[in-house]
Motif scaffolding. Structure first.
Motif, short mmCIF file in Angstrom:
data_model
loop_
_atom_site.label_atom_id
_atom_site.label_comp_id
_atom_site.label_asym_id
_atom_site.label_seq_id
_atom_site.Cartn_x
_atom_site.Cartn_y
_atom_site.Cartn_z
N ASN A 12 0.82 -1.22 0.00
CA ASN A 12 0.00 0.00 0.00
C ASN A 12 0.85 1.25 0.00
O ASN A 12 0.52 2.24 -0.66
N THR A 13 1.96 1.23 0.72
CA THR A 13 2.84 2.39 0.75
C THR A 13 3.45 2.63 -0.62
O THR A 13 3.50 3.76 -1.11
N VAL A 14 3.92 1.56 -1.27
CA VAL A 14 4.50 1.70 -2.61
C VAL A 14 3.46 2.25 -3.58
O VAL A 14 3.75 3.10 -4.41
N LEU A 15 2.23 1.80 -3.45
CA LEU A 15 1.16 2.27 -4.35
C LEU A 15 0.80 3.73 -4.12
O LEU A 15 0.45 4.43 -5.06
N GLN A 16 0.87 4.20 -2.87
CA GLN A 16 0.30 5.50 -2.54
C GLN A 16 1.28 6.58 -2.12
O GLN A 16 0.93 7.76 -2.14
N ALA A 17 2.49 6.23 -1.74
CA ALA A 17 3.40 7.20 -1.14
C ALA A 17 3.80 8.31 -2.11
O ALA A 17 4.14 8.04 -3.26
N GLN A 18 3.76 9.52 -1.62
CA GLN A 18 4.31 10.66 -2.36
C GLN A 18 5.84 10.66 -2.22
O GLN A 18 6.54 10.99 -3.16
N ASP A 19 6.30 10.29 -1.03
CA ASP A 19 7.73 10.24 -0.73
C ASP A 19 8.18 8.78 -0.75
O ASP A 19 7.86 8.01 0.15
N LEU A 20 8.91 8.39 -1.79
CA LEU A 20 9.32 7.00 -1.94
C LEU A 20 10.32 6.56 -0.87
O LEU A 20 10.48 5.36 -0.64
N ASN A 21 10.96 7.50 -0.20
CA ASN A 21 11.86 7.14 0.90
C ASN A 21 11.10 6.39 1.99
O ASN A 21 11.63 5.47 2.60
N LYS A 22 9.85 6.78 2.22
CA LYS A 22 9.03 6.12 3.23
C LYS A 22 8.88 4.62 2.90
O LYS A 22 9.03 3.76 3.77
N ALA A 23 8.59 4.33 1.64
CA ALA A 23 8.42 2.93 1.23
C ALA A 23 9.74 2.18 1.34
O ALA A 23 9.77 1.02 1.77
N TRP A 24 10.84 2.83 0.99
CA TRP A 24 12.13 2.15 1.03
C TRP A 24 12.53 1.83 2.47
O TRP A 24 13.05 0.75 2.75
N ILE A 25 12.24 2.74 3.38
CA ILE A 25 12.52 2.49 4.81
C ILE A 25 11.66 1.33 5.31
O ILE A 25 12.13 0.46 6.04
N GLU A 26 10.39 1.29 4.90
CA GLU A 26 9.52 0.17 5.28
C GLU A 26 10.08 -1.16 4.78
O GLU A 26 10.01 -2.17 5.48
N PHE A 27 10.61 -1.16 3.56
CA PHE A 27 11.19 -2.38 3.02
C PHE A 27 12.37 -2.84 3.89
O PHE A 27 12.46 -4.02 4.25
N PHE A 28 13.26 -1.92 4.23
CA PHE A 28 14.41 -2.32 5.05
C PHE A 28 13.99 -2.74 6.45
O PHE A 28 14.59 -3.65 7.02
N ASP A 29 12.95 -2.14 6.99
CA ASP A 29 12.41 -2.61 8.27
C ASP A 29 11.87 -4.03 8.13
O ASP A 29 12.04 -4.86 9.01
N LEU A 30 11.22 -4.30 7.00
CA LEU A 30 10.68 -5.63 6.74
C LEU A 30 11.79 -6.68 6.68
O LEU A 30 11.63 -7.79 7.18
N THR A 31 12.92 -6.33 6.10
CA THR A 31 14.02 -7.30 5.99
C THR A 31 14.57 -7.71 7.35
O THR A 31 15.22 -8.75 7.46
#
Length: 141
Positions: A12-31
């Motif tokens: 959902n973040t990747v689909l909706q985020a204006q700031d892609l840094n937010k999605a990338w940080i979520e990905f690294f948290d997921l890892t």
């Protein structure tokens, strides 16, 4: 939060985020989730190779980038693919959600500067499509 819930949140973040840094940080948290690597394994997704080639070109000057991608990895039981890549010697990574045809790529362009891009892929079924018809090919936007 379960691993699957975190993946859906990231989607959902990747689909909706204006700031892609937010999605990338979520990905690294997921890892960092203890089951993330345990439940990930090598996979093959034919369309993803074509998508990554286009991303490699679009993230470099004059669309001349040469991409090398590590083996594609999929989180078992999901449509979530991820992996490392290299474009002209610059390290990066990608994430992709096949069910919605959306993903992101990151490339370290200089020192600690990272270039992010979001991409969509749509499989085109048309007699007017000029993509070779050996398999279904995505259109990258």
């Amino acid at each position: 939060m379960t691993l699957l819930a975190r993946i859906n949140k990231l989607k959902n973040t990747v689909l909706q985020a204006q700031d892609l840094n937010k999605a990338w940080i979520e990905f690294f948290d997921l890892t960092a989730h203890p089951d993330f690597m345990k439940q990930s394994g090598p996979s093959r997704l034919e369309n993803l190779g074509v998508i990554l080639e286009q991303i490699g070109k679009s993230m470099t000057p004059n669309e001349s980038g040469k991409l090398r991608a590590a083996p594609i990895v999929r989180l078992n039981g999901t449509d979530f693919y991820h992996g490392a890549l290299d474009i002209d010697g610059k390290p990066g990574a990608f994430i992709y959600f096949d069910d919605v045809g959306v993903g992101m790529a990151a490339l370290v362009t200089y020192g600690t500067k990272t270039e992010l891009c979001r991409f969509t892929a749509t499989v085109v079924h048309s007699p007017h499509c000029f993509v070779p018809a050996t398999t279904q090919q995505p259109a990258v936007h």
